[in-house]
Design a protein around this motif. Sequence first.
Motif, mmCIF file in Angstrom:
data_model
loop_
_atom_site.group_PDB
_atom_site.id
_atom_site.type_symbol
_atom_site.label_atom_id
_atom_site.label_comp_id
_atom_site.label_asym_id
_atom_site.label_seq_id
_atom_site.Cartn_x
_atom_site.Cartn_y
_atom_site.Cartn_z
ATOM 1 N N ASN A 38 -16.258 -8.504 -6.151
ATOM 2 C CA ASN A 38 -15.667 -7.426 -5.192
ATOM 3 C C ASN A 38 -14.548 -7.729 -3.753
ATOM 4 N N VAL A 39 -13.905 -8.417 -4.344
ATOM 5 C CA VAL A 39 -13.053 -9.172 -3.714
ATOM 6 C C VAL A 39 -11.775 -8.843 -4.319
ATOM 7 N N MET A 40 -10.965 -10.104 -5.346
ATOM 8 C CA MET A 40 -9.552 -10.309 -6.683
ATOM 9 C C MET A 40 -10.086 -9.812 -6.902
ATOM 10 N N ALA A 41 -11.469 -9.239 -8.115
ATOM 11 C CA ALA A 41 -11.055 -8.346 -8.880
ATOM 12 C C ALA A 41 -11.059 -5.937 -8.488
ATOM 13 N N ARG A 42 -11.381 -6.581 -7.289
ATOM 14 C CA ARG A 42 -11.359 -5.038 -6.511
ATOM 15 C C ARG A 42 -10.472 -4.761 -6.357
ATOM 16 N N TYR A 43 -9.482 -6.021 -5.521
ATOM 17 C CA TYR A 43 -7.805 -5.626 -5.085
ATOM 18 C C TYR A 43 -7.306 -5.658 -6.498
ATOM 19 N N THR A 44 -7.120 -5.962 -7.424
ATOM 20 C CA THR A 44 -6.888 -5.226 -8.458
ATOM 21 C C THR A 44 -6.271 -3.854 -8.771
ATOM 22 N N LEU A 45 -7.499 -3.163 -8.552
ATOM 23 C CA LEU A 45 -7.478 -1.098 -8.757
ATOM 24 C C LEU A 45 -5.871 -1.106 -8.527
ATOM 25 N N LYS A 46 -5.417 -0.161 -8.681
ATOM 26 C CA LYS A 46 -4.225 0.850 -9.521
ATOM 27 C C LYS A 46 -4.569 1.701 -8.706
ATOM 28 N N SER A 47 -3.915 2.258 -7.536
ATOM 29 C CA SER A 47 -3.564 3.546 -7.068
ATOM 30 C C SER A 47 -3.496 4.545 -7.458
ATOM 31 N N SER A 48 -5.000 5.447 -7.357
ATOM 32 C CA SER A 48 -5.564 6.620 -8.315
ATOM 33 C C SER A 48 -5.652 7.914 -7.779
ATOM 34 N N GLN A 49 -5.284 7.794 -6.573
ATOM 35 C CA GLN A 49 -5.820 9.106 -5.795
ATOM 36 C C GLN A 49 -4.895 8.946 -4.537
ATOM 37 N N ALA A 50 -4.797 9.713 -3.471
ATOM 38 C CA ALA A 50 -3.599 9.400 -2.512
ATOM 39 C C ALA A 50 -4.126 8.572 -1.225
ATOM 40 N N ARG A 51 -5.382 8.668 -0.953
ATOM 41 C CA ARG A 51 -5.688 7.562 0.018
ATOM 42 C C ARG A 51 -6.097 5.706 -0.140
ATOM 43 N N HIS A 52 -5.428 6.085 -1.809
ATOM 44 C CA HIS A 52 -5.696 4.668 -2.318
ATOM 45 C C HIS A 52 -4.254 4.072 -1.722
ATOM 46 N N TYR A 53 -3.598 5.126 -1.966
ATOM 47 C CA TYR A 53 -1.676 4.682 -1.833
ATOM 48 C C TYR A 53 -1.386 4.098 -0.362
ATOM 49 N N VAL A 54 -2.339 4.547 0.886
ATOM 50 C CA VAL A 54 -2.559 4.434 2.260
ATOM 51 C C VAL A 54 -3.038 3.336 2.574
ATOM 52 N N GLN A 55 -4.058 3.267 2.496
ATOM 53 C CA GLN A 55 -5.034 1.796 2.366
ATOM 54 C C GLN A 55 -4.986 1.028 1.533
ATOM 55 N N TYR A 56 -4.233 0.767 0.109
ATOM 56 C CA TYR A 56 -4.044 -0.641 -0.862
ATOM 57 C C TYR A 56 -2.712 -0.913 -0.302
ATOM 58 N N ASP A 57 -2.015 0.115 -0.444
ATOM 59 C CA ASP A 57 -0.493 -0.683 -0.984
ATOM 60 C C ASP A 57 -0.084 -0.493 0.467
ATOM 61 N N GLN A 58 -0.250 0.120 1.577
ATOM 62 C CA GLN A 58 0.513 0.190 2.850
ATOM 63 C C GLN A 58 0.116 -1.133 3.827
ATOM 64 N N GLY A 59 -0.646 -1.390 3.535
ATOM 65 C CA GLY A 59 -1.888 -2.368 4.231
ATOM 66 C C GLY A 59 -2.634 -3.209 4.094
ATOM 67 N N GLU A 60 -2.258 -3.724 2.403
ATOM 68 C CA GLU A 60 -2.456 -4.266 2.330
ATOM 69 C C GLU A 60 -3.444 -6.235 2.452
ATOM 70 N N ASP A 61 -3.220 -5.992 3.479
ATOM 71 C CA ASP A 61 -3.654 -7.365 3.935
ATOM 72 C C ASP A 61 -4.460 -7.422 4.479
ATOM 73 N N ARG A 62 -4.607 -6.312 5.432
ATOM 74 C CA ARG A 62 -5.790 -5.389 6.422
ATOM 75 C C ARG A 62 -7.554 -5.519 4.765
ATOM 76 N N TRP A 63 -6.338 -4.266 3.482
ATOM 77 C CA TRP A 63 -7.913 -3.615 2.635
ATOM 78 C C TRP A 63 -7.799 -4.835 2.714
ATOM 79 N N LEU A 64 -7.759 -6.820 2.375
ATOM 80 C CA LEU A 64 -8.166 -7.712 1.514
ATOM 81 C C LEU A 64 -8.808 -8.103 2.574
ATOM 82 N N CYS A 65 -8.608 -8.366 4.188
ATOM 83 C CA CYS A 65 -10.304 -8.560 4.790
ATOM 84 C C CYS A 65 -11.058 -7.904 4.566
ATOM 85 N N THR A 66 -10.542 -6.666 4.953
ATOM 86 C CA THR A 66 -11.930 -5.291 4.513
ATOM 87 C C THR A 66 -13.048 -5.475 3.567
ATOM 88 N N LEU A 67 -11.973 -5.619 2.308
ATOM 89 C CA LEU A 67 -13.219 -6.682 1.370
ATOM 90 C C LEU A 67 -14.156 -7.650 1.504
#
Length: 1569
Positions: A837-866
């Motif tokens: 649930n770290v590297m593999a989940r980090y490869t998820l492509k943004s498919s929802q509006a929330r993903h674009y905000v959480q995954y792509d706009q703050g990738e460093d914080r999301w990686l630490c959250t994982l």
Amino acid sequence: MPPPAQMQMPMGTVGEASDPEFSDDENAPLNQDIYGGSRRSVQETKAWDVFRTLPPSTSSLSEDSQKFLEFTIKCLKVFTYLLTFGVVLASGVITKGLVLLMTSQLKSSKRLPICSKRLGQLSNEKDYIATLPEEENVVWAWMLFLCFIVPELGSWFRSTRMCVFKSWRKPLAGDMFWVMVFETLHTVGMGLLIFLVLPDLDVIKGAMLTNCVAFIPGLFGLLSRTRKESHVALKVLMDLLALGCQLTGLVVWPIVEAGKGNPDSWRMWIIPPAVLLTSFGWWENYVDRHSRFSIIKYYGGIKERLWKTRYFCYMFVSLWKCLVFFTMMIVSMGTRLTEFSTVFELSKALSAHGINVTEVRETLPGHTVPDFPTVAPLEHTQIIYSSEGTPLYVFLLQVLTSWLCYIFGKFACKICIQGFSFAFPINLTIPVSISLLITACGLRYDNACSIDFIPAYLFWECKNGDILNDFLNKDFAWVWLFWLLSQTWITLHIWTPKCERLASSEKLFVTPMYNSLLIDQSLALNRRRDDEGDVKTEDLNLNPDDHENEVSQYYETISIHTDSSSNNNTTGKIKSSDHITRIFATATMWHETEEEMMEMLKSILRMDEDQSARRVAQKYLKIVDLDYYEFETHIFFDDAFEISDDNEDENVVNQFVKLLVNSMDDAATHVHQTNIRIRPPKKFPAPYGGRLVWTLPGKTKIIAHLKDKSKIRHKKRWSQVMYMYYLLGFKLMDQPISVDRKEVIAENTFLLTLDGDIDFMPNAVALLVDLMKKNTNLGAACGRIHPVGSGLMVWYQMFEYAIGHWLQKATEHMIGCVLCSPGCFSLFRGKALMDDNVMARYTLKSSQARHYVQYDQGEDRWLCTLLLQRGYRVEYSAASDAYTHAPEGFSEFYNQRRRWVPSTIANIMDLLQAYKKTIEVNDNISLPYIAYQTMLMAGTILGPGTIFLMLVGAFVAAFHIGNWVSFKYNIYPILLFMVSCFLLKSSFQIIVAQIMSAAYALIMMAVIVGTTLQLGMDGVGSPSAIFLIALSGSFFIAACMHPQEFKCIIPGLLYLLSIPSMYLLLIIYSLINLNNVSWGTREVATKKTKKELEAERKAAEEAKKAKKREGLLGFLTRDQMSDDEGSIEFSLAGLFKIMFCVHPKSNDQREQLTSIADSLEILNKRCEAIETHMGIAPSQRRRSTLQHRVSLRGDGTGQSVGENDDYSDSESEVSAPKEERDDLVNPYWIEDKALKRGEVDYMPGAEVQFFKDLIEKYLYPLIKNPQEQRKIEIDLKELRNKSFFGFFMLNALFVLIVFLLQLNKDELHIDWPLGIRENITIIPETQEVLISQEHLQLEPIGLVFVFFFALILVIQFIAMLFHRFGTISHILSSTELTCCNKKAEDATEDAFIQRNAVDIVRQLQRLKGIDGDYDNDSVHGGQLGRRKTIHNLERHRQRKQPIGTLDVAFKKRFFSISAEAGENNMTNETPVLGDMRRLSMRQETIKALAERRETVAKERRLSKMQTLGARKPRNRTSIASDADHHRVFTPNGGSVNHAYESDTEHYGAPPSVRGGNRYRNTDEVIYTP
């Protein structure tokens, strides 16, 4: 044609060139100008072109900061040495003395002379003796019991906290049983020793006896010895002698007292069981699983299992020990008291009670008393009363001093000053205590009034007479000396610690706490013996001649050690080299400026220099460096290609890649302070675009991965996915080695994530590695980020970053985990990233509006959250400084925060929503920490409303207007800004925000003045005044605690003026633009790709056609746009048209031919690819991918493209037909002259296939589907609307409630108890004076928020203090004192070299001055009249080829050292060393280095003889490629490098380029398209 290289060699250089001392792998000078377009060698400088540019002085902020702190930290460490030594010794002596004082009061009917002068009711002219009642025995017994249980309760609390808030494991029943048995025996022994033995011994003997409690540890240590130890026979003999000395302590006093005929001498025979049982308390530290005795092996197994089960065990054992000791106290005191129940009368004993005092009558000779019965009775007894609080004060002092001794002792071990500040004072405790006790007893014997700091009736149990003489003669002081020496031998390990810096308490001590009654023995025997780290660099052989070791220690070549290639069972064993720290610096680049690239490159080159010094120090000086690491840099360039200006069908690298290539030499020149030209990069075609590889002067590599966004997905997150899968997937998990080895390597592999503008020092990385070594559950660690730049926005960010790191990050580190480890400078553990649930989940492509905000706009914080959600810890090191360029403009800053604010809220909300699961998985996140983050989140959400209410109240106070008027003045601008954010474009929104920010800044200045006046009226006791004073005070104290960063508090006023802009307007702007997911920063105009241009062209044509169709003219001419035509047509003015024999319009012939040609070319390529894979020779001859492309020059010389290709493009086009292009063989970009004329090579087939698979599965370019894009845009707007509506409503409700309560404060309020106003009213008519009190009134919600923010401030301030102490400890632990490393009289120069080897190598490997390129008067300016300008220029023109590798420079100096020159101070015999005083070396050091030089030379000669005589030469794979040594060191037209010797003399012919490829197996086929 130039003459052969052999003819150009100077006659006097042959000997040097063949000197075997300078042979080495990859002896490549990295500063040759072999690509300048001229065939003239670098040495043949024309006389008119000899003028020079001096290397610029280093001006990096990281270097300046390091120099600023260096002297201060060293002075602080000296002070720490002395302070810790003093505190440990003083607290140990005081604790020991207080324990002996308390045990002395347990003796039944104890009698001692007292000072009558201190007691008013006694005559000053007479002597008196006090007899202590049983109440004194009882109260001091209870005090001893409390002293014992305080650390035990601390152990229970720590164990319970660990089991409640962290994971725990239940021990085996047998393990629990034996722990209970040993701890019970120890507690019984302590009870016997404290309550029965020590009270009946005089204090000197009691202190001596405490050195005899190490028998069981000594016995178990003897039985744990193995034959693998060095000098095992001598150690066993010393163990036996120490055990014999300890045994004598069991019987000496019983035998001595038995001979005196004392009726109570039977108590002395309690000494053997008491001392023996007490020594069982430290059994665990002295057992080993590798012992030859089965029982010790079994106990060793229990010891290993207790690493995971200790806290569960001691949660019960601690309470059991308290119960056992209480029982021993009751039973023991029952033998001393007349009535057993007296021991429970504690309240009576604590109160003041009477003490009988008897007058001492003078005796005459014959021991008779004068017969005056009528004058005075024979026994005159008086009563004095005890001091009530004395026992409690002694108890508290003993608890405090024992805790200080433990804390400072542990602190000394953590910061690596254990020898002087822990072991030395611990061993001095008993000798100093005995010396002070002898002095005190002697003074008291001579004069009872000599010691007046304790009550008159309290003193130690002392002998009468000549105490010092009795100690030396009758008390067997010489026997005690053997006891002390035997204890010192048994605890010898405390003098030679091997643990890492800042080791955890579990690694330093066996049991969680200490024994306060035997504090010095407890600390010495409880200090772990086997704390040596996993990395044993003494097992490493860094000699490149040894091929086997070279492969095993370097991560790049680990694939050669395959489990399948050998039948040996040892292939699966973990190698010591697997524990080496491996650091991969991974930098992401996009549109950095030249200045920003230079800072990052200089930081990498400093790391290269540091790694080289550590490697060479181990290789040649044969030292052990526990901080050694492997290092490699990977740069991932997004969108690195653009359309070529010369050929629109081909791509070339863009301007930023060219800027990186051109900056490399300048960065090296800055770092090494000499003009240096790094070897041109080797170029590799790649499935994702291309790769450039530089070899730096220290032999580490920079690998730039150039990403083509038409081939691979771009943006930062996908670059991170790319390097994670490449470095951790392909280069580790895809290698055929054992799983155990992969486990160890992954745990010691770290990714240093960098931005393209970061500036840092090697020491900053070392501090992060220290944190990783300290805690294997640490997934990531970040440093202190300093913003760099100029302007008001940077000043604001200086204060903002400082407060954020000082308070917020420090608090997160102390009470939980850091939530964000920024990608600009952080260290990630490879094993943590590879978890589920770290590297593999980090490869998820943004498919929802929330993903674009959480995954792509703050990738460093999301990686630490994982990482946090998988149970890993994230920490912050304030001592690890890094400097990054901050946005300097208002627009860039707002766009950056527009990305950060929503992503931060989204990730924290994600963590809070799943808090139960996170707490269950992560030991470092607790419910209080979640509550703290919830409070911060509430403050963030309601922050705009709070700021709005603050502005309303401030307007009222500053401008003396009503509440509603102030409310209107503030609400209208906010509503206007909201509307503009919804209606205007982003650029116009920022303009509005900038104007409003300036206006608010002016208003805030007026508000500050008004608020200050209001505070003056309300007084300092008002809530606002208290909060403001506390806030500013905490900021100021935090700045004082960070003296290096004190200047960051200066822009605090600017921060205050910007509060409305940053906490009100910025939040509104970020939320309303939540649907904007563009990056927003570093966006510059670049060339569009061919596909983008084609799409734009088609879109323009469609728009043009659509425009023509519009209107009346379009209606009239719509038939002309038809794709059909007729053989016969009639039309009238375009009103109508008649066609006969209709058929489609004929297309243009050229377009048809072009389409046919393109189709044929595609078919041709596919056919050739099929033939190639089937092994059929293509019909048209194609170049092999195994050879460089060859073009024919006019002179008939075959010249490799990219080497010395001087002909023009026009000649190329005339002499050869248009070249076929294959992106994996001969891409167009690889011939770009801007990339310099480096070598061309090809990736191995396995690596090519890996990248193809990776791109196909995770990183394929995202095709912009208009329908999907429209859907995402709609979803993002919907998410924006929902989020902003909820945010707006919460703030609106909050503002409405608080504002209405403020308006109705007279009816509903709370009176503030402080800051009360007194109003005095005089009524003239009645002359009455009325005094009334007026309280400040607070509405309930406002009061709640005042306490809410005050609580957060208090938590952050306290956490900052604790974190600052940890930071100072970290800095001190990593600071070496050169003054303490000077040669002592009894130390050897080898020891000096051992301690300073890395610094010596750094001095000897410097490139500056190795070739005499700059003189002191030239570099340092010198006096103008003495500057030898012309001589320097002429010498520069005639100088030899410079040396450009650090290890070659080291060897040139190292092998030129002469022992005779060192002895006679004749540095002229070794001129290459220059001025030895500049190298800070003494004659003895030079002599020692010369001896090391002879040792290394002898080993090399022996290795050469074995190579030539014992085995036939073999090819070897070097760490960096060994290809073309002759070409590099002896270029055409150049002279021989005197620091180079051909490897053919020792190893046979050098391997080819592909034969030496580190990733390729011998049977591997290079990729062929």
